[in-house]
Design an enzyme around this catalytic site. Structure first.
Site, PDB file in Angstrom:
ATOM      1  N   LYS A  91       0.851  -1.207   0.000  1.00  0.00           N
ATOM      2  CA  LYS A  91       0.000   0.000   0.000  1.00  0.00           C
ATOM      3  C   LYS A  91       0.878   1.246   0.000  1.00  0.00           C
ATOM      4  O   LYS A  91       1.736   1.407   0.858  1.00  0.00           O
ATOM      5  CB  LYS A  91      -0.916  -0.013   1.239  1.00  0.00           C
ATOM      6  CG  LYS A  91      -1.699   1.284   1.477  1.00  0.00           C
ATOM      7  CD  LYS A  91      -2.701   1.137   2.630  1.00  0.00           C
ATOM      8  CE  LYS A  91      -3.330   2.476   3.015  1.00  0.00           C
ATOM      9  NZ  LYS A  91      -4.309   2.380   4.125  1.00  0.00           N
TER      10      LYS A  91
ATOM     11  N   ARG B 253      -7.590  -0.486   0.631  1.00  0.00           N
ATOM     12  CA  ARG B 253      -8.100  -1.698  -0.035  1.00  0.00           C
ATOM     13  C   ARG B 253      -8.430  -1.427  -1.505  1.00  0.00           C
ATOM     14  O   ARG B 253      -8.344  -2.323  -2.344  1.00  0.00           O
ATOM     15  CB  ARG B 253      -9.312  -2.232   0.743  1.00  0.00           C
ATOM     16  CG  ARG B 253     -10.451  -1.248   0.873  1.00  0.00           C
ATOM     17  CD  ARG B 253     -11.458  -1.642   1.949  1.00  0.00           C
ATOM     18  NE  ARG B 253     -10.940  -1.385   3.300  1.00  0.00           N
ATOM     19  CZ  ARG B 253     -11.594  -1.639   4.428  1.00  0.00           C
ATOM     20  NH1 ARG B 253     -12.809  -2.167   4.373  1.00  0.00           N
ATOM     21  NH2 ARG B 253     -11.063  -1.385   5.612  1.00  0.00           N
TER      22      ARG B 253
ATOM     23  N   ASP C   9      -2.794   9.942   4.219  1.00  0.00           N
ATOM     24  CA  ASP C   9      -4.200   9.548   4.320  1.00  0.00           C
ATOM     25  C   ASP C   9      -4.949  10.531   5.225  1.00  0.00           C
ATOM     26  O   ASP C   9      -4.973  10.374   6.443  1.00  0.00           O
ATOM     27  CB  ASP C   9      -4.293   8.117   4.864  1.00  0.00           C
ATOM     28  CG  ASP C   9      -5.729   7.609   4.900  1.00  0.00           C
ATOM     29  OD1 ASP C   9      -6.623   8.297   4.358  1.00  0.00           O
ATOM     30  OD2 ASP C   9      -5.948   6.520   5.472  1.00  0.00           O
TER      31      ASP C   9
ATOM     32  N   LYS D  88     -10.427  12.357   8.656  1.00  0.00           N
ATOM     33  CA  LYS D  88     -10.025  11.784   9.943  1.00  0.00           C
ATOM     34  C   LYS D  88     -10.059  12.853  11.028  1.00  0.00           C
ATOM     35  O   LYS D  88      -9.777  14.015  10.755  1.00  0.00           O
ATOM     36  CB  LYS D  88      -8.585  11.245   9.841  1.00  0.00           C
ATOM     37  CG  LYS D  88      -8.462   9.922   9.115  1.00  0.00           C
ATOM     38  CD  LYS D  88      -7.018   9.443   9.126  1.00  0.00           C
ATOM     39  CE  LYS D  88      -6.854   8.164   8.328  1.00  0.00           C
ATOM     40  NZ  LYS D  88      -7.497   6.992   8.921  1.00  0.00           N
TER      41      LYS D  88
END
Ligand code: BES
Ligand code: ZN
Ligand code: ZN
Length: 478
Positions: A244, A330, A249, A256
């Site tokens: 990954k 994913r 992120d 977040k």
């Protein structure tokens, strides 16, 4: 950088500039730093009874020696290990012992100082000498350990770099730099090629960022590139390693919260582990074929970002309803898996990712989670985890879990359609299983628990550089 070498001299015959580390069987917290009349510094360190030292304790012991040297701001240390006295280790052989020594001296010597303007004293340790006579084979194993440890440190450097300084195109540059001077080759697909390859999930994740996705492929043909005839007979198939590569992120539009975002520059730890692993494999000249794939993207926020509820088409053709923009790892891995299977038909596939916070809830921070339907692969990885120190522990990947991802609007969704937070780590693996090759053995490794070091690791804070040791051991043995 700490210089680590061996010497066939005894500790007492060394130049007096080296602080001599002397291990005793006193209890572990016991230590004394003494200066002899000749002006020689001697650090006496209790290790507990030597006959009780097992593989895990041995790694910790090696790291503690280095950490102690750092705490006391020693510049040059020498250590002599009577490894025969560690009777529990004998069954693993002296090559394992010296390799583990090399790996862990390197790992423990590492400091990340890129953004420090003032000297912290932590990087003062300039030299470590290991005294004692090593056989030719032990010497080679020790050097192997140094290369593996150094490569894991390259992984840590890349992962520790801020998101701003390690965007997808910068990750590509870092990959090339890490492999300079080796015979491993790097190939990169940019935006246009990613679109052409129909990797719609990788594209979706990265479209909110200024620096667009890149798909990094590192090839190592140590056993010889398969010829057309080999391809027909299935010979020389490579091992596929997928990491990954989310360079930052933010969570995307499902942003977040504070406290969960600032460490997400390390969300490319799976990818950086592949860079370190390929570096080690190439430097060691392993006679194996290995190809690593890093889907690199920044999960950012802008008017261009993917939205919750958007539907993207994967390279496999399956459509995915993106119910949560923070479950992005994913998505990029799914396309990478399809690409690897389609273009390289590997003999085994491993993917490595900081995929879920739920993996930490399940296992704490001592082991990564593995999920596979292949019993043999599960056993191999678990045992190699114990041998290398990059511990992994299995979670189930049963078909029962699949139904929660059946989307009403698309083929599947990227999180459970009822937004359940239960079994989140397995949910990540289950999503990937929809993209796993049908016949090739495949294992998913969620390294979120081991993304960063914890105090008991006796390592510098920040990226832990896992599972480079495990992957190298896997390639050596598989
Ligand atoms: N990169 C994170 C997972 C993560 C969390 C890694 C903490 C290391 C430490 C991943 O992309 C993520 O955000 N996962 C979500 C999934 C959820 C939305 C189903 C999570 O874990 O909360
Ligand atoms: Zn996320
Ligand atoms: Zn992520």
């Amino acid at each position: 950088m700490t210089k680590i070498t061996t010497s066939n001299k005894n500790l007492i015959d060394l130049d007096i500039k080296y602080c001599r580390i002397v291990l005793t069987e006193d209890k572990r917290s016991w230590h004394r730093l003494v200066e002899t009349q000749e002006g020689i510094l001697e650090y006496k360190m209790g290790t507990g009874k030597w006959k009780n030292i097992d593989r895990r304790a041995f790694r910790t012991l090696v790291r503690t020696i280095v950490q102690t040297a750092k705490v006391h701001q020693l510049r040059q240390i020498a250590v002599e290990l009577d490894t025969k006295a560690f009777s529990k280790l004998n069954e693993f052989g002296s090559d394992w012992i010296v390799r583990t020594l090399g790996e862990n001296l390197q790992l423990a010597a590492y400091e990340f100082t890129q953004y420090k303007t003032k000297d912290t004293g932590k990087a003062d340790l300039k030299e470590i000498i290991v005294c004692g006579t090593l056989s030719a084979s032990e010497q080679k194993s020790f050097q192997t350990g140094l290369i593996v440890g150094e490569s894991a440190n390259v992984t840590r450097d890349i992962a520790n770099t801020s998101g701003e300084d390690m965007t997808p195109s910068k990750l590509t540059a870092a990959t090339k730099k890490a492999l300079v001077g080796t015979k491993a080759t790097v190939r990169v697909l940019g935006s246009a090629e990613i679109k052409k390859a129909k990797m719609g999930l990788l594209e979706a994740v990265g479209k909110g960022a200024t620096d667009k996705p890149q798909f990094i492929i590192i090839e190592w043909w140590g056993a010889g590139k398969p010829t057309a005839a080999d391809k027909k007979t299935g010979k020389k198939k490579p091992i596929a390693l997928i990491g990954k590569g989310i360079t930052y992120d933010s969570g995307g539009l499902n942003v977040k919260p504070t406290g969960s975002m600032h460490e997400m520059h390390m969300d490319m730890s799976g990818g950086s582990a592949m860079i370190g692993t390929m570096r080690a494999i190439a430097k060691l000249g392993l006679k194996k074929n290995v190809v690593a794939f890093i889907p690199a993207a920044e999960n950012s926020i802008s008017a261009e970002s993917m939205r919750a509820g958007d539907i993207a088409t994967s390279m496999s053709g399956q459509t995915v309803e993106i119910l949560h923009t923070d479950a992005e790892g994913r998505l990029v891995l799914a396309d990478a898996m399809t690409y690897a299977e389609t273009h390289y038909s590997p003999r085994v596939m491993l993917d490595v990712a900081t995929l879920t916070g739920a993996a930490l809830s399940a296992l704490g921070q001592h082991a990564s989670a593995i999920m596979t339907k292949d019993k043999k692969l599960q056993e191999t990885l678990t045992e190699l985890g114990e041998k290398s120190g990059d511990l992994v522990w299995p979670l189930p990947l049963w078909d029962e879990y699949k139904s929660s991802l059946k989307s009403s609007r698309a083929d599947i969704s990227n999180i459970a359609t009822n937004f359940s937070r239960f079994g989140g780590c397995i949910e990540g693996g289950t999503f990937l299983s929809f993209f796993a090759p049908k016949k090739t053995p495949w294992a998913h490794i969620d390294i979120a628990p081991r993304m960063e070091s914890i105090p008991s690791d006796k390592l510098a804070k920040g990226a832990a550089g896992e599972p480079v040791r495990l992957l190298v051991a896997f390639v050596e043995q598989y």
